[in-house]
Design an enzyme around this catalytic site. Structure first.
Site: not given
Ligand code: GRF
Length: 207
Positions: A109, A150
């Site tokens: 998260h 979460d």
């Molecule tokens: C990341 O910021 C992750 O923490 C959140 O969604 C975003 C996804 O990014 N849950 P990616 O698809 O890994 O580039």
């Protein structure tokens, strides 16, 4: 250890895991499945380019949430994965999958839980909220997953400073690079090494 990675979007966290299986701290880890909630997720392309099996399991394609949950649990079971890693995965995991993989699902998260988390806090939103509140640090959290957004035990957190001239976008980028791409592979390493225990909704790391 075999892992399944669940994705919905760009897949930069998936990429960080893939890179670590090749040249980093996850050389003994095999990604046996990438499961996407969307057929257009760029993460699917990353899986294909790296010869990793992928599947799209979209809630809208199933008559009920229960059948969708069943299909997801079956896909993971068939893959032989021992750990599910949610890497930018946007749906809430169903109760069957959560109970079948109890304490074996982790999520990244992009904020320091319990700040800026819960339903609706995804993508750029936690960063907008962090800047609007004027916090001086933010970061990322790896936590175990239960049936609520979460809320499971926190495994790792990493913080960065929020700078006076940060925009949600600059903060998001710094948190991804300096926090998410570091602590998600690290969490997988700790679990693979059997160093993590959970007691009373708290995760403990044995050195
Ligand atoms: C990341 O910021 C992750 O923490 C959140 O969604 C975003 C996804 O990014 N849950 P990616 O698809 O890994 O580039």
């Amino acid at each position: 250890m075999k892992i399944a990675v669940f994705v919905s979007g760009g897949g930069t966290n998936l990429q960080a895991i893939i890179d670590n299986t090749k040249t980093g701290i996850l050389k003994d880890i095999e990604i046996v499945l990438v499961l996407s909630s969307s057929p257009s997720a760029y993460a699917l392309k990353r899986a294909e380019e790296n010869g990793i099996k992928s599947v799209v399991v979209r809630a809208a394609d199933y008559p009920s949430r229960e059948e969708w949950d069943n299909e997801m649990a079956e896909c993971v079971k068939a893959s032989g994965a021992e750990l599910i890693v949610l890497a930018g995965y946007l749906s809430l995991i169903g109760p069957k999958t959560v109970s079948m993989y109890s304490n074996r699902i982790i999520n990244i998260h992009p904020a320091l839980i319990p700040s800026f988390c819960g339903a609706g806090m995804y993508g750029i939103k936690p960063h907008k909220a962090a800047i609007a509140r004027g916090v001086k640090v933010s970061g990322a959290t790896v936590h175990f997953v239960n049936e609520n957004y979460d809320e499971g035990p926190i495994l790792l957190q990493k913080a960065v400073e929020v700078l006076p001239d940060d925009t949600p976008e600059t903060l998001q980028k710094r948190i991804m690079q300096e926090c998410e791409w570091q602590i998600l592979p690290k969490a997988i390493r700790l679990i693979a090494d059997g160093k993590v225990t959970i007691d009373n909704n708290r995760a403990f790391i044995r050195e």
